[in-house]
Design an enzyme around this catalytic site. Structure first.
Site, PDB file in Angstrom:
ATOM      1  N   GLU A 160      -5.667  -4.927  10.416  1.00  0.00           N
ATOM      2  CA  GLU A 160      -4.587  -3.976  10.678  1.00  0.00           C
ATOM      3  C   GLU A 160      -4.874  -3.238  11.987  1.00  0.00           C
ATOM      4  OE1 GLU A 160      -2.606  -2.722   6.709  1.00  0.00           O
ATOM      5  OE2 GLU A 160      -4.341  -1.447   7.048  1.00  0.00           O
ATOM      6  N   ASN A 205       0.882  -1.173   0.000  1.00  0.00           N
ATOM      7  CA  ASN A 205       0.000   0.000   0.000  1.00  0.00           C
ATOM      8  C   ASN A 205       0.918   1.221   0.000  1.00  0.00           C
ATOM      9  OD1 ASN A 205      -1.798   2.044   0.505  1.00  0.00           O
ATOM     10  ND2 ASN A 205      -2.258   1.418   2.625  1.00  0.00           N
ATOM     11  N   LYS A 227       0.249   4.298  -0.292  1.00  0.00           N
ATOM     12  CA  LYS A 227      -0.352   5.507   0.310  1.00  0.00           C
ATOM     13  C   LYS A 227      -0.065   6.732  -0.567  1.00  0.00           C
ATOM     14  CE  LYS A 227       0.052   3.378   4.764  1.00  0.00           C
ATOM     15  NZ  LYS A 227       0.102   3.526   6.179  1.00  0.00           N
ATOM     16  N   HIS A 274      -9.503   1.309   4.761  1.00  0.00           N
ATOM     17  CA  HIS A 274      -8.242   1.520   5.478  1.00  0.00           C
ATOM     18  C   HIS A 274      -8.499   2.478   6.636  1.00  0.00           C
ATOM     19  CE1 HIS A 274      -4.131   2.611   6.414  1.00  0.00           C
ATOM     20  NE2 HIS A 274      -3.771   1.511   5.756  1.00  0.00           N
ATOM     21  N   GLU A 319      -6.884   4.862   7.801  1.00  0.00           N
ATOM     22  CA  GLU A 319      -6.625   6.287   7.528  1.00  0.00           C
ATOM     23  C   GLU A 319      -7.815   6.925   6.826  1.00  0.00           C
ATOM     24  OE1 GLU A 319      -2.883   5.674   5.542  1.00  0.00           O
ATOM     25  OE2 GLU A 319      -2.019   5.026   7.443  1.00  0.00           O
ATOM     26  N   GLY A 325       2.338   2.025  10.795  1.00  0.00           N
ATOM     27  CA  GLY A 325       3.324   3.095  10.639  1.00  0.00           C
ATOM     28  C   GLY A 325       3.996   3.495  11.939  1.00  0.00           C
ATOM     29  N   SER A 347       3.269  -2.353  10.414  1.00  0.00           N
ATOM     30  CA  SER A 347       4.711  -2.453  10.640  1.00  0.00           C
ATOM     31  C   SER A 347       5.271  -3.847  10.339  1.00  0.00           C
ATOM     32  CB  SER A 347       5.058  -2.040  12.074  1.00  0.00           C
ATOM     33  OG  SER A 347       4.642  -0.697  12.276  1.00  0.00           O
TER      34      SER A 347
HETATM   35  C1  PEP Z   1      -0.852   0.111   6.067  1.00  0.00           C
HETATM   36  O1  PEP Z   1      -0.977   1.316   6.041  1.00  0.00           O
HETATM   37  O2  PEP Z   1      -1.665  -0.613   5.503  1.00  0.00           O
HETATM   38  C2  PEP Z   1       0.307  -0.458   6.760  1.00  0.00           C
HETATM   39  C3  PEP Z   1       0.274  -1.709   7.123  1.00  0.00           C
HETATM   40  O3  PEP Z   1       1.330   0.376   6.975  1.00  0.00           O
HETATM   41  P1  PEP Z   1       2.752   0.007   7.648  1.00  0.00           P
HETATM   42  O4  PEP Z   1       3.188  -1.294   7.020  1.00  0.00           O
HETATM   43  O5  PEP Z   1       3.633   1.154   7.273  1.00  0.00           O
HETATM   44  O6  PEP Z   1       2.519  -0.108   9.096  1.00  0.00           O
END
Ligand code: PEP
Length: 654
Positions: free
Chosen positions: A569, A410, A412, A497, A499, A575, A615
């Site tokens: 998630e 992803n 972003k 997601h 966000e 992040g 992460s």
């Molecule tokens: C995400 O935004 O879907 C995600 C998993 O980000 P990160 O791997 O940076 O934590």
């Protein structure tokens, strides 16, 4: 109750559309004449060229037939039922107008096979419209005879079949003749009964000698021997490519004393031109033009009467040829002089053999395959349960092996177009050289999609968007629809997601719409769920993910839910560099699978891919992916460098 209603309506509609399309396809010229009658009634007669009306006739029969078949097999259920409703919404008011104004005597919906009055047609359409609305309201209630993966066979076969029927009927003659002049008709007897006042469709049949206008109908029909009738409604439009055969046949008739008449509705001028052009020596007689078009669907066509019976019909493409050595023999001794085999059951059997049988066999094979697959799954599940009793935490158990593993990136709001293309190219080359052991997807900003789709080998790396609009199209400035995403060449879309839920206030209802639109446009949805830190600390993580699934995807049918990939998630891990431990992740993944099993059954749960995101890196991916309910990852930060991302993809090789 709802299912029964929808499926009853669907079968009624399918049968009517199939029959209506089929009888039109076996008589494309008849359908063309009907279209011309409609144009005439709308004061547009002569405006549209014949080739267009003929094309419209073939297209209309193919459309009706195919829509009927698609509805019967529940192919593209939503689109098919909408198209049928649109047709009925046009046809119902049109037939009401026909019933009220009566500009033409019958609408011709079933060709000559079944003639309905205009009011009967209107009521029939009103009933069909109601059925169409019901089917369109609940298209997903229609059960399938053939699974989606095999539908292309039905689609292509039906289109080819119906076009072949139209083509063959145009080249030769209608394969089923429902008109009053079919082979086996006693024309003499029917004509006499009509003259005696019976209401039969022969009132307009007459034969008038062209030279002196004397009516010779009775003389022709009273003949107890053979009589040839060359039928050409309009000589100026007749096909003259087989003139030699017609002239040879006329000579043969002349030698053996068989009467031979050319029946036409043409002007004297056209008759003279035809004679000059073809050297025709046979006598002309006049007959009503519409009757001639009804007698035979070929211009010219040939008819053979014997003792008042129609015993043979030939189109101009299939005229009889008598070998020179046999021309001394009378017709009684030649195959040409025998009644044509015209068995309707025989023709129906051929039709069943060539269309119904192959599709029925396909359906049986498909259903058997599906049924055995269910049994296999059930056995697998039982084995899995057995295994888990022996080893409560089996890694790489059978069910896990069967599920699709995915590592999805992803991006972003990172990378300008040039950098994005460079990263995608690098990944493409790397993974082409060292094939992954799992599905790989990259989800990029919208503006990258079309460019990346140009070179990405989507057999190895799927392409997806990070979002799509909750509206189909229209005045929504700045939004990008699912259809637009699909049109770039992308196959996936991330929805839900955290966000987007947090910063753009995407509610479960909005996400529900997005999921429906994405699936409608054939996009595979990666649906994200996950709890915040406070929710985890309050022990509410299970409650949260359950509500998120219920709010946006548990409304889907089993078939559509099977197309969803879930990404768990935890928001606190996204992040932040803080990963959920493999045990924490496994625990909630197992819970998610259990609620999917509650909703859709164990088989669906066993097949659902559930990714972990938050992460995830090359260093922790192997431990996470080794857990029985974790089927891969949704990767944010670590997807922005080819080497980092490849490291995670390679976790499936360990
Ligand atoms: C995400 O935004 O879907 C995600 C998993 O980000 P990160 O791997 O940076 O934590």
């Amino acid at each position: 109750m709802k299912k029964t209603l929808v499926n009853t309506c669907r079968i009624v509609l399918a049968i009517v559309f199939i029959l209506s399309g089929f009888v039109k396809a076996v008589d494309p010229l008849g359908t063309q004449y009907k279209i011309q009658d409609y144009l005439e009634a709308m004061k547009l007669g002569g405006v549209v060229p014949d080739i267009l009306t003929l094309t419209a006739s073939v297209a209309q029969s193919a459309l009706e037939f195919c829509l009927g078949i698609f509805l019967l097999f529940a192919i593209q259920r939503r689109l098919t039922s909408r198209l049928i409703t649109a047709i009925m919404l046009v046809m119902t008011p049109l037939t009401l107008w026909l019933a009220l104004a009566n500009p033409i005597s019958d609408c011709g919906c079933f060709g000559d096979a079944l003639v309905l009055t205009n009011w009967q047609t209107f009521w029939k359409n009103a009933v069909l419209l109601v059925c169409a609305l019901i089917v369109t309201r609940w298209p997903r209630e229609m059960f399938r005879f053939v699974s989606e993966s095999n539908q292309w066979i039905v689609i292509n076969y039906s289109i080819l079949f119906i076009l072949a029927i139209s083509g063959w009927s145009l080249y030769d003659l209608p394969q089923f003749d429902f008109r009053p002049y079919h082979i086996g008709t006693n024309l003499r007897e029917n004509w006499e009964r009509t003259m005696d006042g019976e209401d039969l469709p022969y009132a307009d049949f007459f034969i008038e000698r062209a030279d002196d206008r004397e009516d010779i109908t009775e003389t022709v029909l009273q003949d107890t021997g053979y009589v040839f009738l060359l039928v050409s409604p309009y000589l100026e439009q007749a096909d003259d490519s087989r003139l030699d055969l017609i002239n040879e046949l006329y000579e043969y008739c002349h030698d053996h004393g068989y009467p031979f008449y050319c029946l036409t509705a043409s002007t004297e001028n056209a008759m003279t031109q035809w004679r000059d052009r073809t050297g025709a020596e046979y006598p002309y007689s006049l007959t009503d033009g519409t009757t001639l078009k009804t007698i035979i669907r070929s211009n010219p066509g040939l008819l053979l009467l014997k003792d008042g019976y129609i015993i043979r019909k030939w189109s101009h493409n299939n005229l009889p040829q008598i070998e020179e050595s046999l021309t001394v023999l009378p017709l009684e001794q030649l195959p040409v002089g025998q009644m044509a085999a015209n068995s309707i059951p025989g023709r129906i059997a051929k039709l069943l053999m060539w269309f119904v049988l192959p599709l029925a066999l396909l359906s049986i094979a498909d259903r058997t395959w599906r049924w055995t697959r269910l049994i296999r799954r059930k056995t697998r599940k039982e084995r899995h349960l057995e295994n888990s009793k022996v080893n409560p935490n089996p890694i790489n158990n059978n069910n896990k092996k069967m599920r699709k593993k995915i590592v999805a990136g992803n991006w972003k709001m990172n990378m300008n177009l040039q950098d994005g293309i460079a990263l995608a190219k690098e990944l493409n080359e790397t993974l082409k050289a060292d094939k992954p052991n799992c599905g790989v997807v990259i989800c990029t900003p919208f503006i990258h999609l079309a460019s990346i789709a140009q070179f990405l080998d989507q057999e190895i790396i799927g392409l997806g968007a990070e979002n799509c609009a909750d509206k189909e199209k229209g005045a929504f400035t700045g939004e990008v629809s699912a259809e637009m995403v699909k049109s770039t060449g992308a196959q996936y879309v991330i929805l839900g997601h955290s966000e987007r839920r947090e910063y753009y206030k995407e509610t479960p209802e909005i996400l529900k719409e997005k999921v429906l639109l994405a699936q409608k446009n054939d996009l595979k949805v990666i649906f994200c769920i996950g709890e915040s830190l406070e929710e985890r600390e309050a022990g509410k993580q299970n409650e949260v993910v359950k509500a998120e699934l219920e709010g946006s995807v548990f409304n889907l049918s089993e078939e559509d839910f099977r197309k969803i990939v879930i990404a768990y998630e935890p928001i606190w891990a996204i992040g932040t560099g803080k990963t959920a431990t493999a045990e924490q992740a496994e625990e909630i993944h197992a819970y998610i699978r259990s609620i999917i099993a509650e909703k859709y059954g164990q088989a669906v749960a066993d097949d659902t891919t559930i990714l972990y995101g938050g992460s995830c890196k090359a260093s922790n991916a192997p431990e996470l992916f080794a857990k029985p309910d974790i089927d891969g990852g949704l990767i944010g930060g670590a997807s922005l460098k080819a080497a980092d991302f490849k490291g995670i993809v390679d976790a499936w090789k360990k």
